[in-house]
Design an enzyme around this catalytic site. Sequence first.
Site, PDB file in Angstrom:
ATOM      1  CB  CYS A  81      -0.994  -0.053   1.153  1.00 58.98           C
ATOM      2  SG  CYS A  81      -2.426   1.002   0.873  1.00 58.98           S
ATOM      3  CG  HIS A 179      -2.825  -3.160   4.053  1.00 57.05           C
ATOM      4  ND1 HIS A 179      -1.801  -2.386   4.546  1.00 57.05           N
ATOM      5  CD2 HIS A 179      -3.700  -2.307   3.495  1.00 57.05           C
ATOM      6  CE1 HIS A 179      -2.040  -1.115   4.303  1.00 57.05           C
ATOM      7  NE2 HIS A 179      -3.188  -1.032   3.664  1.00 57.05           N
ATOM      8  CD  GLU A 181       0.473  -4.944   5.762  1.00 60.71           C
ATOM      9  OE1 GLU A 181       0.554  -5.658   4.738  1.00 60.71           O
ATOM     10  OE2 GLU A 181       0.246  -3.717   5.716  1.00 60.71           O
TER      11      GLU A 181
HETATM   12  N1  GLN Z   1      -3.600   6.358   1.017  1.00 56.91           N
HETATM   13  C1  GLN Z   1      -2.334   6.070   1.616  1.00 56.91           C
HETATM   14  C2  GLN Z   1      -1.206   6.838   0.945  1.00 56.91           C
HETATM   15  O1  GLN Z   1      -1.409   7.550   0.027  1.00 56.91           O
HETATM   16  C3  GLN Z   1      -2.010   4.585   1.595  1.00 56.91           C
HETATM   17  C4  GLN Z   1      -2.969   3.861   2.491  1.00 56.91           C
HETATM   18  C5  GLN Z   1      -2.413   2.630   3.129  1.00 56.91           C
HETATM   19  O2  GLN Z   1      -1.208   2.380   3.169  1.00 56.91           O
HETATM   20  N2  GLN Z   1      -3.320   1.882   3.713  1.00 56.91           N
HETATM   21  O3  GLN Z   1      -0.093   6.699   1.380  1.00 56.91           O
END
Ligand code: GLN
Length: 200
Positions: A81, A179, A181
């Site tokens: 992410c 994710h 994790e």
């Molecule tokens: N929206 C977040 C960003 O731009 C990422 C979100 C996340 O890691 N759950 O970094």
Amino acid sequence: MGAPRIGVLAVQGDVREHVAVLTALGVEVVAVRRPEQVERIDGLVLPGGESTVMDKLVRAFGLQEPLRSAIRQGLPAFGSCAGMIMLADRISDGAPGQQTLGGLDITVRRNAFGRQVDSFETQLHFAGLDRPVHAVFIRAPWVEQVGDGVEVLATVGEGPAAGRIVAVRQGGLLATSFHPEVSTDRRIHAEFVKIVSSQG
Ligand code: GLN
């Protein structure tokens, strides 16, 4: 190589969750906060969180250059992410002045799934894994464009975002929009540990 030593970038985000999965997989885990720690790891995990904050802290802690040069020299890395955003060479819709570490020849779009589907869970087919993975997306990016050397590992199967790229690999660099994790499924981390072990 014995058990590889894997660093988790620990300036912001869901560090603890990655540490728990990696520890369960039997690797030595280091929380990376200082530049000199970067030289002593065999692989690096960039957690989920908020990439704009992570970027600012990485720069404030003097970690940007050491991490960029380690990645350029072949340090395997896995970003989930916000971590995917940190590994991307290009961001669309980045915050003003937002920088990444780069390494992956991809363009990511932050918060790409839009308000209605801000956070969702789905089953994904993931290249190389026999059973689908349960993927948790939280204000996730998607990959808008990939360079020639980038392998697409997973795309969204159904719904308005069907076909969007959500997992990629380029050499020793792995990234997921979701994710792994936060689920009990350790197979994607296990894949990364395999990548790290094979590059040692
Ligand atoms: N929206 C977040 C960003 O731009 C990422 C979100 C996340 O890691 N759950 O970094």
